[in-house]
Design a protein around this motif. Structure first.
Motif, PDB file in Angstrom:
ATOM      1  N   UNK A   1      17.010  31.904  32.582  1.00  0.00           N
ATOM      2  CA  UNK A   1      17.586  33.236  32.819  1.00  0.00           C
ATOM      3  C   UNK A   1      17.665  34.035  31.523  1.00  0.00           C
ATOM      4  N   UNK A   2      18.107  33.347  30.458  1.00  0.00           N
ATOM      5  CA  UNK A   2      18.198  34.024  29.153  1.00  0.00           C
ATOM      6  C   UNK A   2      16.822  34.449  28.678  1.00  0.00           C
ATOM      7  N   UNK A   3      15.830  33.543  28.878  1.00  0.00           N
ATOM      8  CA  UNK A   3      14.470  33.873  28.455  1.00  0.00           C
ATOM      9  C   UNK A   3      13.912  35.049  29.255  1.00  0.00           C
ATOM     10  N   UNK A   4      14.221  35.075  30.562  1.00  0.00           N
ATOM     11  CA  UNK A   4      13.755  36.208  31.373  1.00  0.00           C
ATOM     12  C   UNK A   4      14.391  37.508  30.901  1.00  0.00           C
ATOM     13  N   UNK A   5      15.701  37.403  30.580  1.00  0.00           N
ATOM     14  CA  UNK A   5      16.378  38.608  30.086  1.00  0.00           C
ATOM     15  C   UNK A   5      15.799  39.047  28.747  1.00  0.00           C
ATOM     16  N   UNK A   6      15.522  38.061  27.860  1.00  0.00           N
ATOM     17  CA  UNK A   6      14.950  38.408  26.565  1.00  0.00           C
ATOM     18  C   UNK A   6      13.570  39.045  26.720  1.00  0.00           C
ATOM     19  N   UNK A   7      12.868  38.647  27.776  1.00  0.00           N
ATOM     20  CA  UNK A   7      11.526  39.190  27.980  1.00  0.00           C
ATOM     21  C   UNK A   7      11.565  40.650  28.405  1.00  0.00           C
ATOM     22  N   UNK A   8      12.660  41.096  29.024  1.00  0.00           N
ATOM     23  CA  UNK A   8      12.713  42.482  29.516  1.00  0.00           C
ATOM     24  C   UNK A   8      13.822  43.300  28.856  1.00  0.00           C
ATOM     25  N   UNK A   9      14.671  42.645  28.036  1.00  0.00           N
ATOM     26  CA  UNK A   9      15.791  43.364  27.421  1.00  0.00           C
ATOM     27  C   UNK A   9      15.584  43.522  25.919  1.00  0.00           C
ATOM     28  N   UNK A  10      16.066  44.644  25.414  1.00  0.00           N
ATOM     29  CA  UNK A  10      16.078  44.888  23.971  1.00  0.00           C
ATOM     30  C   UNK A  10      17.201  44.057  23.362  1.00  0.00           C
ATOM     31  N   UNK A  11      16.927  43.237  22.346  1.00  0.00           N
ATOM     32  CA  UNK A  11      17.948  42.327  21.833  1.00  0.00           C
ATOM     33  C   UNK A  11      19.138  43.032  21.171  1.00  0.00           C
ATOM     34  N   UNK A  12      18.944  44.262  20.683  1.00  0.00           N
ATOM     35  CA  UNK A  12      20.042  44.940  19.984  1.00  0.00           C
ATOM     36  C   UNK A  12      20.935  45.704  20.948  1.00  0.00           C
ATOM     37  N   UNK A  13      20.375  46.510  21.808  1.00  0.00           N
ATOM     38  CA  UNK A  13      21.191  47.361  22.682  1.00  0.00           C
ATOM     39  C   UNK A  13      21.447  46.732  24.051  1.00  0.00           C
ATOM     40  N   UNK A  14      20.694  45.643  24.398  1.00  0.00           N
ATOM     41  CA  UNK A  14      20.772  44.989  25.708  1.00  0.00           C
ATOM     42  C   UNK A  14      20.287  45.883  26.839  1.00  0.00           C
ATOM     43  N   UNK A  15      19.617  47.009  26.491  1.00  0.00           N
ATOM     44  CA  UNK A  15      18.957  47.829  27.500  1.00  0.00           C
ATOM     45  C   UNK A  15      17.557  47.267  27.739  1.00  0.00           C
ATOM     46  N   UNK A  16      16.891  47.786  28.759  1.00  0.00           N
ATOM     47  CA  UNK A  16      15.528  47.359  29.004  1.00  0.00           C
ATOM     48  C   UNK A  16      14.633  47.744  27.824  1.00  0.00           C
ATOM     49  N   UNK A  17      13.620  46.896  27.541  1.00  0.00           N
ATOM     50  CA  UNK A  17      12.720  47.169  26.418  1.00  0.00           C
ATOM     51  C   UNK A  17      11.520  48.017  26.874  1.00  0.00           C
TER      52      UNK A  17
END
Length: 331
Positions: free
Chosen positions: A189-205
């Motif tokens: 789940x974390x990896x999926x989130x990291x794949x689509x989320x910006x690590x700094x703002x937690x918004x979508x990348x």
């Protein structure tokens, strides 16, 4: 994987349970029954041998005195007290050739659990009477009861060793396996989130924004309607970082991201497109509505006190917003 692990554990537990039940029953029932049968045959054999020995002695008496042998029976019966397990004999009876009782000796009360043997007394090849021995079997049944209790306890121990002990090991292994699976699922789940989320703002990348934009355009072409895309850029962001430091610049970036996320409509997609640039994808809506929403977001950021009243970046943060519209069928 978790379901397969649980299913395997259940099947294995069921098989171990029935194996433990079978071994427990064999130990608790079959062994005592085997002991009982063998002991009964042993007692029956001893009783038969005793009867034959006594009958032989009486037959010797008949040869000496064929007519008066029944009066000498007590003398020959005394030998019964010197035979193996003679203490089990509770009654001795002798019958003549007519079946009439010629002699009876009672040693103790006859138990409901008793074995009776009748041996013919022969003279010149003809049956001249019968010798009947009655032996109590109380001690045998008491021993069988004790052995049954012992083997019953042993069967229970086998059941616990074969089923319960492995069951505990299985449960621990299952718990560890499930814990590992849960950890793997959480990591995925974390990896999926990291794949689509910006690590700094937690918004979508940016990658997810591009994918989402393509999906919305495809939907637009199939179903019709409009699509608005807003590009929101923090003005003079490099100057803010140079003036107030990188940490304060990052704090401004995070506060702008939180403000925008809290004020978008349901169904909209907000993400960090690049650096201090955000992208807002707004399916549907008229031109005037989209413009008012963009102006409201810009005013909200401009009026916000970044870093609080005592913050070093409390003033002068503004947004530049660019807008693009897609309509179905319009190239």
């Amino acid at each position: 994987m978790m379901e397969r692990t649980i299913e395997f554990s259940r099947q294995f537990s069921a098989r171990m349970f029935w194996l433990a039940v079978i071994i427990g029953l064999i130990t608790a029932i079959a062994l005592p029954c085997t002991y009982m049968a063998m002991s009964y045959r042993d007692r029956e054999l001893y009783a038969t041998l005793r009867g034959e020995l006594l009958a032989y002695n009486i037959q010797q008496a008949i040869q000496d005195n064929p007519e008066l042998w029944i009066f000498d029976i007590p003398r020959f019966i005394e030998i019964a007290h010197h035979l193996p397990q003679a203490e089990l004999v509770s009654r001795i009876r002798v019958f003549d050739r007519t079946g009439a009782l010629a002699y009876e000796q009672k040693y103790n009360e006859v138990s409901p659990f008793a074995i009776t043997t009748r041996t013919p007394i022969k003279y010149l090849g003809q049956t001249d009477g019968w010798l009947e021995l009655v032996e109590n079997m109380d001690s045998l049944y008491m021993a069988a009861a004790l052995i049954t209790a012992f083997f019953g306890l042993l069967g229970l121990i086998f059941f616990l060793l074969i089923y319960k002990y492995p069951q505990g090991i299985i449960k621990k292994a299952e718990s560890k396996t499930l814990s590992t699976v849960e950890q793997l699922q959480a990591s995925q789940k974390i990896l999926r989130e990291l794949a689509i989320k910006d690590p700094k703002t937690r918004l979508f990348n940016a990658s997810y924004l591009q994918q989402r934009l393509e999906e919305e355009i495809e939907t637009l072409e199939r179903s019709g309607g409009t699509l608005w895309v807003l590009i929101l850029d923090i003005d003079n962001f490099k100057k803010i970082k140079d003036t107030f430091g990188r940490m304060n610049g990052d704090a401004v970036l995070l506060e702008v991201a939180a403000l925008l996320l809290d004020n978008i409509h349901s169904g909209d997609t907000l993400g960090r497109f690049d650096g201090e640039v955000f992208m807002l994808i707004m399916p549907g809506g008229e031109t005037e509505r989209a413009k008012k929403h963009a102006q409201r977001l810009r005013s909200m950021v401009e009026m916000h006190e970044f870093g609080g009243k005592k913050g070093r970046c409390a003033e002068g943060i503004t947004l530049s917003i660019g807008m693009a519209e897609w309509r179905a069928g319009v190239k």
